[in-house]
Write an enzyme that holds these catalytic residues in place. Structure first.
Site, PDB file in Angstrom:
ATOM      1  N   ASP A 212      77.305  72.854 -33.268  1.00 11.45           N
ATOM      2  CA  ASP A 212      76.078  73.604 -32.994  1.00 11.45           C
ATOM      3  C   ASP A 212      74.886  72.631 -32.987  1.00 11.45           C
ATOM      4  O   ASP A 212      74.680  71.892 -33.956  1.00 11.45           O
ATOM      5  CB  ASP A 212      75.912  74.655 -34.096  1.00 11.45           C
ATOM      6  CG  ASP A 212      74.630  75.466 -33.950  1.00 11.45           C
ATOM      7  OD1 ASP A 212      73.920  75.291 -32.938  1.00 11.45           O
ATOM      8  OD2 ASP A 212      74.338  76.264 -34.870  1.00 11.45           O
TER       9      ASP A 212
ATOM     10  N   GLU B 256      63.640  45.255 -38.408  1.00  7.07           N
ATOM     11  CA  GLU B 256      64.979  45.242 -39.002  1.00  7.07           C
ATOM     12  C   GLU B 256      65.955  44.639 -38.012  1.00  7.07           C
ATOM     13  O   GLU B 256      66.992  44.134 -38.388  1.00  7.07           O
ATOM     14  CB  GLU B 256      65.402  46.691 -39.343  1.00  7.07           C
ATOM     15  CG  GLU B 256      66.702  46.825 -40.125  1.00  7.07           C
ATOM     16  CD  GLU B 256      67.952  46.885 -39.236  1.00  7.07           C
ATOM     17  OE1 GLU B 256      69.048  46.913 -39.791  1.00  7.07           O
ATOM     18  OE2 GLU B 256      67.847  46.899 -37.993  1.00  7.07           O
TER      19      GLU B 256
ATOM     20  N   CYS C  28      63.199  49.263 -43.142  1.00  6.79           N
ATOM     21  CA  CYS C  28      62.137  49.998 -42.425  1.00  6.79           C
ATOM     22  C   CYS C  28      60.759  49.816 -43.064  1.00  6.79           C
ATOM     23  O   CYS C  28      59.770  50.334 -42.552  1.00  6.79           O
ATOM     24  CB  CYS C  28      62.465  51.491 -42.407  1.00  6.79           C
ATOM     25  SG  CYS C  28      64.130  51.830 -41.883  1.00  6.79           S
TER      26      CYS C  28
ATOM     27  N   THR D 202      70.701  59.838 -35.330  1.00  5.21           N
ATOM     28  CA  THR D 202      69.340  59.424 -35.738  1.00  5.21           C
ATOM     29  C   THR D 202      68.919  58.111 -35.083  1.00  5.21           C
ATOM     30  O   THR D 202      67.898  57.544 -35.456  1.00  5.21           O
ATOM     31  CB  THR D 202      69.233  59.279 -37.273  1.00  5.21           C
ATOM     32  OG1 THR D 202      70.002  58.154 -37.699  1.00  5.21           O
ATOM     33  CG2 THR D 202      69.717  60.524 -37.995  1.00  5.21           C
TER      34      THR D 202
ATOM     35  N   SER E  77      71.473  57.505 -49.367  1.00  2.00           N
ATOM     36  CA  SER E  77      70.205  56.931 -48.893  1.00  2.00           C
ATOM     37  C   SER E  77      69.074  57.955 -48.987  1.00  2.00           C
ATOM     38  O   SER E  77      67.931  57.606 -49.277  1.00  2.00           O
ATOM     39  CB  SER E  77      70.338  56.407 -47.456  1.00  2.00           C
ATOM     40  OG  SER E  77      70.458  57.457 -46.521  1.00  2.00           O
TER      41      SER E  77
ATOM     42  N   HIS F 110      57.694  57.827 -43.849  1.00  2.00           N
ATOM     43  CA  HIS F 110      58.736  57.206 -43.030  1.00  2.00           C
ATOM     44  C   HIS F 110      59.689  58.336 -42.617  1.00  2.00           C
ATOM     45  O   HIS F 110      60.120  59.130 -43.452  1.00  2.00           O
ATOM     46  CB  HIS F 110      59.484  56.137 -43.829  1.00  2.00           C
ATOM     47  CG  HIS F 110      60.746  55.681 -43.158  1.00  2.00           C
ATOM     48  ND1 HIS F 110      60.751  55.226 -41.858  1.00  2.00           N
ATOM     49  CD2 HIS F 110      62.041  55.639 -43.577  1.00  2.00           C
ATOM     50  CE1 HIS F 110      61.999  54.915 -41.510  1.00  2.00           C
ATOM     51  NE2 HIS F 110      62.789  55.159 -42.536  1.00  2.00           N
TER      52      HIS F 110
ATOM     53  N   LYS G  21      61.758  67.043 -46.800  1.00  2.00           N
ATOM     54  CA  LYS G  21      62.353  66.825 -48.130  1.00  2.00           C
ATOM     55  C   LYS G  21      61.383  66.034 -49.005  1.00  2.00           C
ATOM     56  O   LYS G  21      61.244  66.299 -50.199  1.00  2.00           O
ATOM     57  CB  LYS G  21      63.667  66.048 -47.998  1.00  2.00           C
ATOM     58  CG  LYS G  21      64.810  66.815 -47.324  1.00  2.00           C
ATOM     59  CD  LYS G  21      66.024  65.891 -47.199  1.00  2.00           C
ATOM     60  CE  LYS G  21      67.109  66.452 -46.297  1.00  2.00           C
ATOM     61  NZ  LYS G  21      67.863  67.554 -46.875  1.00  2.00           N
TER      62      LYS G  21
ATOM     63  N   ASN H 162      64.872  57.437 -34.869  1.00  2.00           N
ATOM     64  CA  ASN H 162      64.426  56.471 -35.866  1.00  2.00           C
ATOM     65  C   ASN H 162      63.963  55.190 -35.158  1.00  2.00           C
ATOM     66  O   ASN H 162      64.627  54.708 -34.237  1.00  2.00           O
ATOM     67  CB  ASN H 162      65.566  56.140 -36.845  1.00  2.00           C
ATOM     68  CG  ASN H 162      65.046  55.537 -38.147  1.00  2.00           C
ATOM     69  OD1 ASN H 162      63.871  55.184 -38.256  1.00  2.00           O
ATOM     70  ND2 ASN H 162      65.920  55.421 -39.125  1.00  2.00           N
TER      71      ASN H 162
ATOM     72  N   SER I 121      65.264  50.805 -46.857  1.00  2.00           N
ATOM     73  CA  SER I 121      66.496  50.829 -47.648  1.00  2.00           C
ATOM     74  C   SER I 121      66.742  49.480 -48.289  1.00  2.00           C
ATOM     75  O   SER I 121      66.297  48.443 -47.815  1.00  2.00           O
ATOM     76  CB  SER I 121      67.681  51.200 -46.753  1.00  2.00           C
ATOM     77  OG  SER I 121      67.601  52.549 -46.404  1.00  2.00           O
TER      78      SER I 121
HETATM   79  N1  CAA Z   1      71.772  74.763 -38.008  1.00  2.00           N
HETATM   80  C1  CAA Z   1      70.787  74.375 -38.831  1.00  2.00           C
HETATM   81  N2  CAA Z   1      70.951  73.422 -39.814  1.00  2.00           N
HETATM   82  C2  CAA Z   1      72.168  72.874 -39.934  1.00  2.00           C
HETATM   83  C3  CAA Z   1      73.251  73.248 -39.112  1.00  2.00           C
HETATM   84  C4  CAA Z   1      73.017  74.242 -38.104  1.00  2.00           C
HETATM   85  N3  CAA Z   1      73.991  74.638 -37.289  1.00  2.00           N
HETATM   86  N4  CAA Z   1      74.318  72.517 -39.479  1.00  2.00           N
HETATM   87  C5  CAA Z   1      73.930  71.711 -40.509  1.00  2.00           C
HETATM   88  N5  CAA Z   1      72.638  71.940 -40.770  1.00  2.00           N
HETATM   89  C6  CAA Z   1      71.804  71.259 -41.784  1.00  2.00           C
HETATM   90  C7  CAA Z   1      72.509  71.020 -43.101  1.00  2.00           C
HETATM   91  O1  CAA Z   1      72.468  72.159 -43.927  1.00  2.00           O
HETATM   92  C8  CAA Z   1      71.686  69.861 -43.636  1.00  2.00           C
HETATM   93  O2  CAA Z   1      70.509  70.345 -44.196  1.00  2.00           O
HETATM   94  P1  CAA Z   1      70.018  69.855 -45.650  1.00  2.00           P
HETATM   95  O3  CAA Z   1      69.810  68.358 -45.523  1.00  2.00           O
HETATM   96  O4  CAA Z   1      68.731  70.585 -45.848  1.00  2.00           O
HETATM   97  O5  CAA Z   1      71.100  70.171 -46.585  1.00  2.00           O
HETATM   98  C9  CAA Z   1      71.312  69.084 -42.381  1.00  2.00           C
HETATM   99  O6  CAA Z   1      71.528  69.957 -41.273  1.00  2.00           O
HETATM  100  C10 CAA Z   1      72.169  67.840 -42.146  1.00  2.00           C
HETATM  101  O7  CAA Z   1      73.504  68.224 -42.241  1.00  2.00           O
HETATM  102  P2  CAA Z   1      74.530  67.314 -43.052  1.00  2.00           P
HETATM  103  O8  CAA Z   1      73.934  66.915 -44.385  1.00  2.00           O
HETATM  104  O9  CAA Z   1      75.864  67.952 -43.064  1.00  2.00           O
HETATM  105  O10 CAA Z   1      74.534  66.044 -42.078  1.00  2.00           O
HETATM  106  P3  CAA Z   1      75.333  64.715 -42.179  1.00  2.00           P
HETATM  107  O11 CAA Z   1      75.846  64.479 -43.554  1.00  2.00           O
HETATM  108  O12 CAA Z   1      76.293  64.654 -41.041  1.00  2.00           O
HETATM  109  O13 CAA Z   1      74.168  63.670 -41.852  1.00  2.00           O
HETATM  110  C11 CAA Z   1      72.636  62.151 -42.853  1.00  2.00           C
HETATM  111  C12 CAA Z   1      72.937  63.604 -42.563  1.00  2.00           C
HETATM  112  C13 CAA Z   1      73.633  61.651 -43.901  1.00  2.00           C
HETATM  113  C14 CAA Z   1      71.227  61.999 -43.385  1.00  2.00           C
HETATM  114  C15 CAA Z   1      72.805  61.339 -41.539  1.00  2.00           C
HETATM  115  O14 CAA Z   1      71.890  61.748 -40.581  1.00  2.00           O
HETATM  116  C16 CAA Z   1      72.693  59.845 -41.734  1.00  2.00           C
HETATM  117  O15 CAA Z   1      73.603  59.172 -42.197  1.00  2.00           O
HETATM  118  N6  CAA Z   1      71.524  59.280 -41.298  1.00  2.00           N
HETATM  119  C17 CAA Z   1      71.282  57.844 -41.402  1.00  2.00           C
HETATM  120  C18 CAA Z   1      70.759  57.467 -42.770  1.00  2.00           C
HETATM  121  C19 CAA Z   1      69.348  57.982 -42.990  1.00  2.00           C
HETATM  122  O16 CAA Z   1      68.597  58.241 -42.080  1.00  2.00           O
HETATM  123  N7  CAA Z   1      68.982  58.085 -44.279  1.00  2.00           N
HETATM  124  C20 CAA Z   1      67.625  58.515 -44.626  1.00  2.00           C
HETATM  125  C21 CAA Z   1      67.119  57.791 -45.864  1.00  2.00           C
HETATM  126  S1  CAA Z   1      67.305  56.025 -45.651  1.00  2.00           S
HETATM  127  C22 CAA Z   1      65.944  55.565 -44.754  1.00  2.00           C
HETATM  128  O17 CAA Z   1      64.994  56.258 -44.623  1.00  2.00           O
HETATM  129  C23 CAA Z   1      65.978  54.209 -44.115  1.00  2.00           C
HETATM  130  C24 CAA Z   1      66.323  54.389 -42.668  1.00  2.00           C
HETATM  131  O18 CAA Z   1      65.431  54.502 -41.833  1.00  2.00           O
HETATM  132  C25 CAA Z   1      67.729  54.428 -42.302  1.00  2.00           C
END
Ligand code: CAA
Length: 384
Positions: free
Chosen positions: A29, A79, A111, A152, A201, A233, A242, A275, A307
């Site tokens: 979805d 980066e 970042c 992302t 992260s 960021h 968040k 990103n 990070s």
């Molecule tokens: N409709 C609406 N929302 C939905 C949905 C749907 N059909 N399906 C899932 N969601 C929601 C989930 O409930 C979740 O919400 P919450 O965070 O509020 O719980 C959200 O969508 C994401 O779903 P998941 O947690 O299941 O997603 P995931 O685990 O596959 O991926 C992530 C999330 C781990 C952050 C991933 O995007 C990722 O690895 N990103 C790269 C790392 C990153 O950006 N980290 C951020 C901090 S580090 C940083 O800032 C440095 C940098 O730039 C990298």
């Protein structure tokens, strides 16, 4: 004397891939991307674009408006560096045709490093107010195909001119800092895609925010209720929600809902760019300048995160009349002019990204400067 951001301009990769297309091919979805992480598109670089060409495109309007007089320092934050030794700032210096009387250096901490570059620039201008510093934040954010971070990805650059009596934002002296040696996101020298412990992260980001905020308060920083907006960021734009919730909980328990609504002005570009690592927080600021109401005289907060991990919270006051000095539609036009790529082309480009040896690139970019390829291990750039 006040010092701060005198001008800001941005650029993005010339291709665009939609998360609707990605979700369709993953059989999930699209709401997970559109609402769950707050992303609709990602900017991709064409073959002849990289961090230097995007930086040159971002810096051009600033040099056009102000010239290069007084710019004796260029700091390039990234980066996704293109050489292990030579600073991208030196390559950019050549591409822009800046005079030789300039120090040019590259800085790194995931970042976060553009914020360190701004702090260095503030020090330089405080010592010699006739000098101005060109700070560049430019990145291509890449993750493995089929990994949690894939949705992302993105690419973009922001150029900032730091000067005395700034036209846009006076940066206040208090700054809150937090550093912790962790492995939440990193990229070993032999990889062009990041390794990430995604959910961890997010936790470290929020811990860094809390730590930096507490230090900002200890340094005599302003009350949370005095901020008209906070630019975070944005690795994905829901991260800003968040962050705002965490900050509201510790700093302003009664203001949470109101403040989350206010984030809307700061996410318009990152939602569509993805990103852009070092550039992301300053794209949030540019989004506020271009798309928000006139907040002359109001305080804006900034939370910068890299990070590994480093966080910094600082603030500034918007200069009356700043709305007359922003190039309101410039980035919007660039975003609209990106060439859409479909899923197969996106995958093909991702796999073909890492080229070694000598090669020439296809002529694709709409920018004035292109990365022409590599000859005898030297990256070649040409101006149209
Ligand atoms: N409709 C609406 N929302 C939905 C949905 C749907 N059909 N399906 C899932 N969601 C929601 C989930 O409930 C979740 O919400 P919450 O965070 O509020 O719980 C959200 O969508 C994401 O779903 P998941 O947690 O299941 O997603 P995931 O685990 O596959 O991926 C992530 C999330 C781990 C952050 C991933 O995007 C990722 O690895 N990103 C790269 C790392 C990153 O950006 N980290 C951020 C901090 S580090 C940083 O800032 C440095 C940098 O730039 C990298």
């Amino acid at each position: 004397m006040t010092i701060g951001i005198h001008d800001i301009s941005a650029a993005t990769g010339g291709l665009v891939f939609t998360l609707a297309d990605l979700a369709e091919h993953e059989g999930i979805d699209v709401g997970k991307y559109h609402r769950g992480i707050g992303q609709t598109e990602m900017s991709l670089t064409s073959e002849d674009e990289d961090i230097v060409t995007m930086a040159a495109r971002a810096a051009a309007p600033i040099l056009e408006r102000h010239g290069s007089t007084g710019i004796r320092t260029v700091v390039f934050a990234t980066e996704s560096g293109i050489d292990q030794s030579k600073a991208a700032a030196v390559t950019l210096h050549g591409v822009l045709g800046l005079p030789p009387e300039v120090r040019a250096v590259e800085v790194k901490e995931a970042c976060y490093s553009a914020t360190a570059a701004i702090q260095f620039a503030l020090g330089i201008v405080a010592r010699r107010p006739s000098e101005r510093v060109l700070v560049i934040a430019s990145d291509v954010a890449r993750y493995e195909l089929n990994s949690s971070g894939e949705a992302t990805q993105g690419s973009g650059a922001v150029a900032l001119l730091i000067a005395e009596d700034p036209a846009l934002l006076e940066i206040e002296p208090e700054s809150g800092l937090w550093t912790g040696d962790v492995w939440d996101f990193w990229r070993p020298n032999d990889r062009s895609t990041a390794l990430v412990d995604g959910r961890y992260s997010v936790q470290v980001y929020l811990d860094a925010l809390e730590g930096a905020w507490n230090d900002y308060q200890a340094q005599g920083g302003a009350e949370f209720s005095s901020f008209a907006r906070v630019c975070y960021h944005q690795p994905f734009t829901r991260m800003a929600v968040k962050a705002q919730q965490r900050l509201a909980r510790i700093a302003d328990p009664d203001g949470e809902a109101r403040d989350i609504d206010r984030l809307a002005d700061t996410v318009e570009y990152n939602t569509r760019i993805g990103n852009s690592y070092t550039a992301s927080i300053y794209l949030a600021f540019l989004s506020l300048l271009d798309n928000g109401p006139d907040l002359s005289g109001e305080r804006v907060g900034f939370f910068s995160y890299g990070s590994g991990a480093v966080g910094e919270f600082f603030s500034g006051v918007l200069v009356p009349g700043y709305k007359d000095r922003v190039r309101v539609d410039a980035l919007e036009r660039m975003l609209a002019s990106r060439r859409p790529v479909a899923y197969d082309e996106y995958r093909h480009r991702h796999i073909a990204y890492d080229r070694v040896g000598d090669f020439e690139t296809a002529d694709e970019t709409q920018g004035a400067v292109r990365f022409a390829g590599v000859s005898e291990h030297k990256r070649q750039y040409e101006r149209r």
